[in-house]
Design a protein around this motif. Sequence first.
Motif, PDB file in Angstrom:
ATOM      1  N   LEU A  79     -45.241 -14.015  42.581  1.00 28.75           N
ATOM      2  CA  LEU A  79     -45.289 -14.704  43.868  1.00 28.75           C
ATOM      3  C   LEU A  79     -46.720 -14.923  44.331  1.00 28.75           C
ATOM      4  N   ALA A  80     -47.561 -13.905  44.094  1.00 24.65           N
ATOM      5  CA  ALA A  80     -48.965 -14.057  44.482  1.00 24.65           C
ATOM      6  C   ALA A  80     -49.634 -15.173  43.691  1.00 24.65           C
ATOM      7  N   GLY A  81     -49.320 -15.272  42.375  1.00 20.70           N
ATOM      8  CA  GLY A  81     -49.880 -16.353  41.558  1.00 20.70           C
ATOM      9  C   GLY A  81     -49.417 -17.723  42.031  1.00 20.70           C
ATOM     10  N   ALA A  87     -42.694 -19.095  38.408  1.00 19.43           N
ATOM     11  CA  ALA A  87     -41.303 -19.297  38.802  1.00 19.43           C
ATOM     12  C   ALA A  87     -40.352 -18.848  37.703  1.00 19.43           C
ATOM     13  N   ASP A  88     -40.711 -19.139  36.435  1.00 20.98           N
ATOM     14  CA  ASP A  88     -39.865 -18.687  35.326  1.00 20.98           C
ATOM     15  C   ASP A  88     -39.785 -17.170  35.282  1.00 20.98           C
ATOM     16  N   ARG A  89     -40.930 -16.514  35.486  1.00 24.83           N
ATOM     17  CA  ARG A  89     -40.926 -15.037  35.483  1.00 24.83           C
ATOM     18  C   ARG A  89     -40.065 -14.509  36.613  1.00 24.83           C
ATOM     19  N   LEU A  90     -40.186 -15.124  37.794  1.00 25.69           N
ATOM     20  CA  LEU A  90     -39.359 -14.690  38.913  1.00 25.69           C
ATOM     21  C   LEU A  90     -37.878 -14.879  38.611  1.00 25.69           C
ATOM     22  N   ASP A  91     -37.547 -16.028  38.037  1.00 25.95           N
ATOM     23  CA  ASP A  91     -36.155 -16.299  37.697  1.00 25.95           C
ATOM     24  C   ASP A  91     -35.623 -15.266  36.711  1.00 25.95           C
ATOM     25  N   HIS A  92     -36.448 -14.911  35.721  1.00 24.47           N
ATOM     26  CA  HIS A  92     -36.033 -13.921  34.736  1.00 24.47           C
ATOM     27  C   HIS A  92     -35.845 -12.546  35.370  1.00 24.47           C
ATOM     28  N   LEU A 105     -32.201  -8.302  37.603  1.00 27.05           N
ATOM     29  CA  LEU A 105     -31.834  -7.448  38.723  1.00 27.05           C
ATOM     30  C   LEU A 105     -30.388  -7.701  39.161  1.00 27.05           C
ATOM     31  N   LEU A 106     -30.004  -8.948  39.234  1.00 26.64           N
ATOM     32  CA  LEU A 106     -28.632  -9.273  39.603  1.00 26.64           C
ATOM     33  C   LEU A 106     -27.638  -8.773  38.546  1.00 26.64           C
ATOM     34  N   ARG A 125     -47.851  -4.087  33.414  1.00 31.01           N
ATOM     35  CA  ARG A 125     -46.943  -4.037  34.555  1.00 31.01           C
ATOM     36  C   ARG A 125     -46.265  -5.374  34.797  1.00 31.01           C
ATOM     37  N   GLY A 126     -46.930  -6.428  34.551  1.00 34.49           N
ATOM     38  CA  GLY A 126     -46.334  -7.725  34.813  1.00 34.49           C
ATOM     39  C   GLY A 126     -45.348  -8.168  33.778  1.00 34.49           C
ATOM     40  N   ALA A 127     -45.121  -7.348  32.742  1.00 33.47           N
ATOM     41  CA  ALA A 127     -44.227  -7.752  31.668  1.00 33.47           C
ATOM     42  C   ALA A 127     -42.756  -7.638  32.045  1.00 33.47           C
ATOM     43  N   GLY A 128     -42.429  -7.047  33.152  1.00 36.53           N
ATOM     44  CA  GLY A 128     -41.036  -6.925  33.568  1.00 36.53           C
ATOM     45  C   GLY A 128     -40.778  -5.605  34.263  1.00 36.53           C
TER      46      GLY A 128
END
Length: 847
Positions: free
Chosen positions: A630-632, A663-668, A673-674, A790-793
């Motif tokens: 989100l920050a990116g 956005a792709d990372r967020l979607d993944h 999580l869901l 950390r950003g890997a998931g």
Amino acid sequence: MVRGKLRIYLGAAPGVGKTYAMLSEAHRRVERGTDCVVAFVEHHNRPRTEVMLHGLEQIPRKDLEYRDSFFTEMDVDAVLARRPQVALVDELAHTNVPGSRNTKRWQDVEELLAAGIDVISTVNIQHLESLGDVVESITGVRQRETVPDEVVRRADQIELVDMSPPALRRRMAHGNIYKPDKVDAALSNYFRPGNLTALRELALLWVADRVDAYLTEYRSEHQVSTIWGSRERIVVGLTGGPEGRTLIRRAARLAEKGAGGEVLAVYISRSDGLTAASPKELAVQRTLVEDLGGTFHHVVGEDIPVALLDFSRGVNATQIVLGVSRRKGWQYVFGPGVGATVARDSGPDLDVHLITHDEAGKGRGLPVNRGARLGRSRMIWGWLVGLGGPVLLTWLLSGVAPDVGLANDMLLFLTLTVAAALLGGLFPALASAAAGSLLLNWYFTPPVHTFTIADPKNIVAIAIFVGVAVSVASVVDLAARRTHQAARLRAESEILSFLAGNVLRGETSLEELLERVRETFGMESVALLERESEVLPWTCAGSVGSRPCAVPDDADVDVPVGDHMALALTGRVLPAEDRRVLAAFAAQAVVVLDRRRLQEEADQARTLAEGNRIRTALLAAVSHDLRTPLAGIKAAVTSLRSDDVEWSEEDQAELLESIEEGADRLDHLVGNLLDMSRLQTGTVTPIIRETDLDEVIPMALGGVPEDSVELDVPETLPMVAVDRGLLERAVANVVENAVKYSPPGETVLVSASALADRVEVRVVDRGPGVPDEAKDRIFEPFQRYGDSPRGAGVGLGLAVARGFTEAMGGTIHAEDTPGGGLTMVLTVRTAPERRPEQPDVSAAATS
């Protein structure tokens, strides 16, 4: 949460000092440092009670309007928010003003107890629901405000606040209870000496009954077998004869002499039914004892005195009432009788009363032998040998071998007596000895064919023969009885050992234990019944067998366990000696039930703890892993919207690409999580259908670069029974994880092969691998192995893959890749209609 404890001060009438005693206890607790508050106390303008409120924290009351008037009630929400250790709540039976949180104040108290707050309350005996009719008949006043007895009985401590009627009337006359203008009316009506005495007796008896229940529970828990004469319990031994009515009335008069006396009438029958009494007479006696306030019991016992004493000690009786024997004088040769035996063996803790009656000495049938323990067939053979054997032997000796000699004749007859004793016990042997001696005298002792014995030596021989025969018969009968007792004790010890072992190991389920009870005692059905209170219906906590009873009254045998549980058996009436072992079974059944419920609560607590851990990890993931993309995205958008910088087309494309990647990372991440949330809440419902793997696996590779995966899925593979969507998500997560850890330039191999009735999908990478001790841990939520960035998931990919795979009936595990790396093996079942008869050798060789 631990339930709070309830302490109740119980009084016989208003003004005895319940509220004063409650406030005194509160001051003592405050001095000891206990957090104690006054939730609701009504002092009724009594000066001494009002002074006791000083120094205690009082929770403000809640104002309520009803019919244009204002009332104050206890503010339950305020008490719960304050959350003290102890709350004082006066007048437990009070009815709240309409519009309150609960209808009755005792319901408010239940909420406080459920929240873990200890409560001290007060109530008068006339407010107990079960005593409403009795109190109305005494005082002429119907109590409108009542509290269920069970609410008061469940209290952890009940303290009686007692005061004699004259002292209470003096307190009333001095104006310490009511205002002066109401004193005369109260003294001449409700507070009359007779009313107060009757109410005081009600309170004392009710508390005594509660104390008796505590005592019974304590004796059961600590296995106390000796009699504690805390109250008079009188057992009446019935034979089914008409004298039983006299005995019951006599026992009732004895019980009336002691406060709280109890009468228990018991009829003991033999298991063979030979001494069964008239059912009509027993029904009359049952009705009589119940009309007099007693209880009727029917037990089975081979030895009536022993069974009667066992029953009496089992119910903690203090006296036994028996009738004088109906036998005639000559019938005492068969034994001293039940009354004398019970009096001899009762010991110092049981008083035995022998009551005379009109039927005494009028005679009764001959005593029944004790052959039931030997079996009916053995008894028949014993009598045949004992009576028919001497006759047959006499015929053989007279016709075939007349010159054997008297000594040999006696030995042969003695042999028949011993055989009769071995087969049938004492009485067939005695009959054989008597018949043998008469036949020896008549046919073989000179002069023959007469009972005269000429030679004194023959008299001695026949006397010795009879003595030896009787002695052998007695020894054999005693051995049979000792064998029966030893077998029974061995069976009891095995049963108790079984129960003790189960207590230590905790292995047996409730149904298995009830089945063991049914098999041990040969019953048709066994049920463990429970209810929350005396006014609520019984419910079945567990049962085995056909047609288990729904209430203890319908059972042939019921064993109470505590106040609200009972073990009910149907099939036959059990002997009194069996009830000791049955009580152990009943206690163990309650332990097993409690253990099962505790296990269920522990499982729920474990599930809640796991959910809490996942929520904590989720917050940690949201705080970093989700905020990073989100920050990116925000930084790129802010840059594009900035008017200060003129961005070139290349820069704009790069910023837009970073937005798309974020956005792709967020979607993944959100998708995982869901998915994990669905797995944790159990809402994943797979739709199993026949599917070709070569249609699903390529669709799962859309999230990785094309040149990073090598695919080897033969088209000849059998169809699999899976949910296409879940399988695609599981394979995608495993492949993405493998690509992430693969070295640059190394491709990930995805292959599939058929083995018997399943298909394996292998995802092979050449990454750093995972130690054996961590291979199971990597499938747990929020677990990331090694130094992954950390950003890997958030560490949910493999957990979701395992959850989806197991939901479809498959498995997934990790193996080492030969030469280095990690291989994920995902196994699913083939479709039933098209299972291959032999494995696909070529596909297996390729993998």
